[in-house]
Design a protein around this motif. Structure first.
Motif, PDB file in Angstrom:
ATOM      1  N   LEU A 796       0.810  -1.210   0.000  1.00 35.56           N
ATOM      2  CA  LEU A 796       0.000   0.000   0.000  1.00 35.56           C
ATOM      3  C   LEU A 796       0.848   1.268   0.000  1.00 35.56           C
ATOM      4  O   LEU A 796       0.329   2.348  -0.279  1.00 35.56           O
ATOM      5  N   LEU A 797       2.124   1.150   0.331  1.00 35.77           N
ATOM      6  CA  LEU A 797       2.958   2.334   0.500  1.00 35.77           C
ATOM      7  C   LEU A 797       3.492   2.789  -0.853  1.00 35.77           C
ATOM      8  O   LEU A 797       4.053   1.999  -1.612  1.00 35.77           O
ATOM      9  N   VAL A 798       3.325   4.067  -1.134  1.00 35.49           N
ATOM     10  CA  VAL A 798       3.683   4.626  -2.440  1.00 35.49           C
ATOM     11  C   VAL A 798       5.059   5.277  -2.333  1.00 35.49           C
ATOM     12  O   VAL A 798       5.251   6.235  -1.588  1.00 35.49           O
ATOM     13  N   ASP A 799       6.003   4.760  -3.079  1.00 33.71           N
ATOM     14  CA  ASP A 799       7.369   5.282  -3.028  1.00 33.71           C
ATOM     15  C   ASP A 799       7.406   6.721  -3.517  1.00 33.71           C
ATOM     16  O   ASP A 799       6.751   7.078  -4.503  1.00 33.71           O
ATOM     17  N   GLY A 800       8.144   7.556  -2.821  1.00 34.99           N
ATOM     18  CA  GLY A 800       8.300   8.949  -3.205  1.00 34.99           C
ATOM     19  C   GLY A 800       7.348   9.890  -2.509  1.00 34.99           C
ATOM     20  O   GLY A 800       7.547  11.101  -2.514  1.00 34.99           O
ATOM     21  N   GLY A 801       6.270   9.351  -1.917  1.00 35.71           N
ATOM     22  CA  GLY A 801       5.322  10.211  -1.224  1.00 35.71           C
ATOM     23  C   GLY A 801       5.821  10.614   0.148  1.00 35.71           C
ATOM     24  O   GLY A 801       6.827  10.118   0.647  1.00 35.71           O
ATOM     25  N   GLU A 802       5.095  11.523   0.781  1.00 39.49           N
ATOM     26  CA  GLU A 802       5.423  11.965   2.125  1.00 39.49           C
ATOM     27  C   GLU A 802       4.946  10.904   3.112  1.00 39.49           C
ATOM     28  O   GLU A 802       3.758  10.576   3.160  1.00 39.49           O
ATOM     29  N   ALA A 803       5.861  10.333   3.888  1.00 39.25           N
ATOM     30  CA  ALA A 803       5.531   9.275   4.835  1.00 39.25           C
ATOM     31  C   ALA A 803       5.593   9.811   6.259  1.00 39.25           C
ATOM     32  O   ALA A 803       6.464  10.616   6.592  1.00 39.25           O
ATOM     33  N   VAL A 804       4.656   9.343   7.075  1.00 40.87           N
ATOM     34  CA  VAL A 804       4.634   9.706   8.485  1.00 40.87           C
ATOM     35  C   VAL A 804       4.539   8.424   9.301  1.00 40.87           C
ATOM     36  O   VAL A 804       3.638   7.611   9.086  1.00 40.87           O
ATOM     37  N   ILE A 805       5.501   8.227  10.202  1.00 42.34           N
ATOM     38  CA  ILE A 805       5.479   7.096  11.135  1.00 42.34           C
ATOM     39  C   ILE A 805       5.077   7.631  12.499  1.00 42.34           C
ATOM     40  O   ILE A 805       5.559   8.676  12.929  1.00 42.34           O
ATOM     41  N   SER A 806       4.189   6.887  13.158  1.00 41.68           N
ATOM     42  CA  SER A 806       3.783   7.283  14.499  1.00 41.68           C
ATOM     43  C   SER A 806       3.418   6.042  15.300  1.00 41.68           C
ATOM     44  O   SER A 806       2.342   5.462  15.102  1.00 41.68           O
ATOM     45  N   ASP A 807       4.342   5.596  16.163  1.00 41.76           N
ATOM     46  CA  ASP A 807       4.102   4.481  17.085  1.00 41.76           C
ATOM     47  C   ASP A 807       3.427   3.285  16.433  1.00 41.76           C
ATOM     48  O   ASP A 807       2.348   2.858  16.820  1.00 41.76           O
TER      49      ASP A 807
END
Length: 821
Positions: A796-807
């Motif tokens: 589901l994760l799109v390479d190049g996009g803005e990613a946010v990790i949170s716990d």
């Protein structure tokens, strides 16, 4: 307790003392008189050297005897064969012989239990004295021992006649025991490192494969003053430039030790120690591991940053592996790990462990209290060696044993039991590496757990805290709880756009991520802190999001503290950290939507507000604006249209065909949100938490699994120097790529490969497709507080996009170009 003469005779009859031949008249009140043998031996060449065999001349005495000259040593022997397997013997001259000025031993009067043979005497006289074969020259005493008896089985056993010193035969062995201590010694961690010192303590109670250490002092001697001076200058520059020239400096550091080898004298000692402890080194396999003085401490493990060389056979290969471990102290990854911790010490602070290799049927790692539950044990294991597991390459099997729980698997049950016993003994949570074979469970490493997987309460920020939504990350250790996914979604999608708007001087609505507890909000002071914080925004209303099922609550700002107090009262624990996302709600005079069409700007607007315009409940007006012409634009918008057009164009360039949403308030357009005409590609998912925390950055995927796996495991099983060259060049290129990016990225990799530790400090976070949460990289990420997780569905994760990790949650806003993501 000394034996009396009658007891000596009785125990000789009982064959517990050896005296051959035996003469009853030579029994004294508490000793037995022995006689001088017929042969003398003298050294013929000076100086004497304890490291080699010294030349001697034998003298056969006649019945007329032989005159001993003062100041010269004569080796003689007893006529009798003496000894005991049950009592400790000592001997001395007869007093009448001593009165002639004759010594029969210089400093070695104590014998070993188990020795039986003719005893060598060291004759030394202060006067000329004639001695005769068969004369009664000395007396032997026997003493009752206390404790377990270990019988002598040394080089002098069964001696006949005088024996010259054979110290040369075990000189290197004895010296090697001193310089290369084994597990039975009380070596200091400052000399052998915490890893070996911990194994030495563990070996007193549990099964640990036999091992010895090459202390850090040997590394210092091998390096020499010239290389140490060169390293000192390079590390000093590293400190002075705050790592600005890290790549160049680490290349110089590695070059300074590239030719480092084990010195000849240490090579001899290593050979002697291997034979002494293990027999024939060619027949066994060894593990050669680092034991850095900064490794495995209470606050930092530096897990996996140094070499471990497995399956080593033979003396030469062990020596080469020791040098390989030494050089790994100065690789870029090891230097980076220490520098991140503020350690710029150039000294060679690394010991090496040489240990019998266990070829296990199963091996793994186990942690206690990893998620904050005392007495809980979490295990990951694999078939065979665990090296790929701790390197992050293997996908492990897992077992979690909560307090009081056991497992039917006997090996894992023993691992659980041992970990709990170690935790109790050490008084801290423990990280254990283990291996099991037909002989049972072996422990190969025990160290403190330096960082838990979850952000524990002791690490959480104290009191009410806040961070500016879209512009600041939460403080270290912040617990977001139910609002984790909401926060990640807002930050991933809207964060880059809000930062771009502010860069262009366009107003944006204020927003906050606020942490609190129910207890704090129950007090007037806590509610007042929230009220003061919200007063910094514009407008009198705001929107609250407390989780995926309780969000977008619009209410006046002065009601927010009371509403949060009301909602949080239901918490079972009033001190449990909670969080809320609060955004300014700006109604304004107009709601607007803009879109780029070629070089023109399409604008829709309504006085009924943005919500009504979005939902289609209001009649909208529209106009087209182009540079140099205002068209039918309302007068209040005209001064702002050029900046709005620039921003809309920039959004189009970044995301593709996008509409931009605004509220016109207080004489200016405020950017609110955007939508993609090709569909909103915001993706979010949960995963297995590796390291707690929040971070954001562009998503960067690393696809070369073969390379990453080779660099993570290859150096651990090879002493081929070419591996270092490949590793250095590939990682350097990756670091250069990351440093060229506009912001530190969130790195996506197939597994938590150990080699990725060199990226810590250069990236925002990590997301993995599968792998271990207890491997070396996972430990280092938790210590460095770098957020990371194993995604449930990474597709589901799109390479190049803005990613946010949170716990344990990741959200990515994809980049859309011509409808492709």
């Amino acid at each position: 307790m000394i034996l009396t003469g009658s007891e000596i005779a009785r125990e000789r009859t009982n064959q517990r003392i050896t005296i051959e031949p035996f003469t009853p008249e030579q029994v004294n009140p508490n000793s037995y008189n022995f006689r001088l043998g017929s042969r003398l031996r003298v050294y013929s060449e000076m100086p004497l050297d304890p490291r080699r065999e010294n030349a001697c001349v034998d003298i056969e005495m006649s019945d007329e005897g032989y005159v001993l000259e003062p100041g010269r040593l004569y080796l003689a022997h007893t006529q009798e064969v003496l000894g005991s397997r049950h009592y400790a013997p000592t001997f001395a001259a007869r007093s009448s012989v001593a009165r002639l000025g004759l010594f029969i031993n210089l400093s070695a009067s104590l014998g070993d239990i188990g020795y039986e043979g003719q005893w060598t005497l060291q004759l030394y006289t202060v006067n000329q004295v004639r001695v005769y074969p068969g004369m009664t020259i000395g007396q032997m005493m026997w003493w009752r021992p206390q404790g377990d008896i270990e019988l002598y089985d040394g080089k002098y056993q069964g001696a006949v006649g005088p024996r010259a010193s054979d110290i040369h035969k075990d000189f290197d062995r004895q010296l090697s025991r001193q310089r290369l201590p084994g597990l039975g010694t009380d070596a200091s961690p400052a000399e052998v490192g915490h890893k070996f010192a911990s194994l030495a303590v563990t070996a007193r109670t549990f099964r640990v494969p036999p091992a010895f250490a090459v202390p850090a002092g040997e590394f210092t001697r091998a390096l020499g003053p010239g290389a140490r001076g060169e390293l000192g200058a390079l590390f000093e520059e590293m400190r002075a430039t705050v790592g600005a020239f890290f790549t160049e400096l680490t290349a110089g550091i590695e070059a300074a030790v590239a030719d480092l080898t084990v010195p000849p004298d240490l090579r001899e000692l290593l050979a002697a120690r291997l034979h002494d402890m293990f027999g024939d080194p060619e027949e066994g396999e060894f593990a050669v591991r680092s034991s850095g003085l900064a490794e495995d401490g209470d606050s930092s493990s530096l897990a996996g940053i140094h070499r471990s060389v497995l399956g080593v056979r033979g003396v030469d290969a062990v020596i080469a592996a020791v040098a390989e471990c030494w050089r790994s102290h100065y690789t870029s990854s090891a230097v980076a790990a220490r520098v991140r911790a503020g350690d710029f010490d150039p000294e060679p602070r690394l010991a090496v462990i040489v240990q019998r290799l266990v070829r296990p049927t199963r091996a793994g790692v186990a942690f206690t209290g990893l998620d904050g539950t005392p007495d809980a044990v979490e295990i990951e294991y694999t078939e065979g060696l665990a090296e790929e597991l701790v390197a992050g390459v293997a996908v492990p099997r897992r077992l979690s044993a909560l307090p009081g729980e056991r497992t039917d698997d006997p090996v894992l049950a023993e691992v659980v039991d041992v970990c709990r016993r170690l935790r109790e003994q050490r008084g801290c949570e423990v990280d254990v590496e283990w291996a099991a074979d037909a002989r049972g469970l072996h422990l190969v490493q025990v160290r403190p757990v330096t960082a838990r997987r979850l952000a524990g309460e002791e690490a959480a920020p104290a009191g009410t805290w806040s961070s500016r939504l879209y512009f600041e990350d939460p403080p270290a250790g912040a617990r977001l709880g139910d609002v984790t996914e909401v926060y990640a979604g807002y930050t991933a999608k809207r964060g880059p756009a809000h930062r771009l708007a502010e860069e262009l001087g366009l107003p944006v609505g204020a927003g906050w991520l606020i942490g609190f507890t129910a207890r704090e909000l129950s007090a007037p002071e806590g509610r007042e802190r929230i009220r003061e914080l919200l007063s910094a925004g514009s407008g009198t209303e705001c929107v609250l999001d407390l989780g995926s099922t309780l969000r977008q609550i619009v209410l006046p700002k002065d009601q927010v503290p009371a509403r949060l107090d009301e909602i949080s009262r239901g918490a079972a624990d009033p001190d449990r950290p909670q969080a809320v996302v609060v955004r300014d709600f700006i109604r304004g005079e107009l709601g607007l939507i803009t879109r780029r069409s070629g070089t023109e700007l399409l604008v829709e607007y309504t006085p009924d507000g943005l919500l009504a315009l979005n939902r289609g409940t209001a009649g909208a007006r529209s106009f087209v604006w182009s540079p140099g012409g205002d068209g039918e634009a309302p007068a209040e918008l005209i001064p702002h249209l050029e900046r709005m057009a620039v921003f809309t164009g920039r959004m189009h360039d970044r995301y593709g065909d996008a509409t931009v949403e605004w509220v016109f308030a207080d004489g200016a357009p405020h950017f609110v949100d955007y939508s993609l005409l090709a569909g909103d590609v915001l993706r979010g998912e949960r995963g297995t938490l590796v390291s707690a925390g929040s971070a954001r950055g562009p998503l960067l995927s690393l696809a070369d699994d073969d390379l990453l796996g080779r660099l993570s495991v290859g150096p651990a099983v090879s002493v081929d120097r070419s591996k270092d060259v490949v590793e250095h060049s590939e990682i350097t290129r990756l670091l250069e790529k990351i440093q060229a990016m506009p912001a530190p990225p969130v790195v996506r990799a197939s597994r938590p490969y150990a080699v990725l530790s060199v990226l810590i400090g250069s990236v925002a976070g990590f997301v993995f497709e599968e792998g271990s949460v207890l491997c070396h990289l996972a430990i280092l990420l938790r210590e460095a507080k770098v957020p990371a997780l194993i995604a449930d569905d990474p597709a589901l994760l799109v390479d190049g996009g803005e990613a946010v990790i949170s716990d344990g949650t990741i959200t990515v806003a994809g980049r859309s170009v011509n409808g492709e993501h």
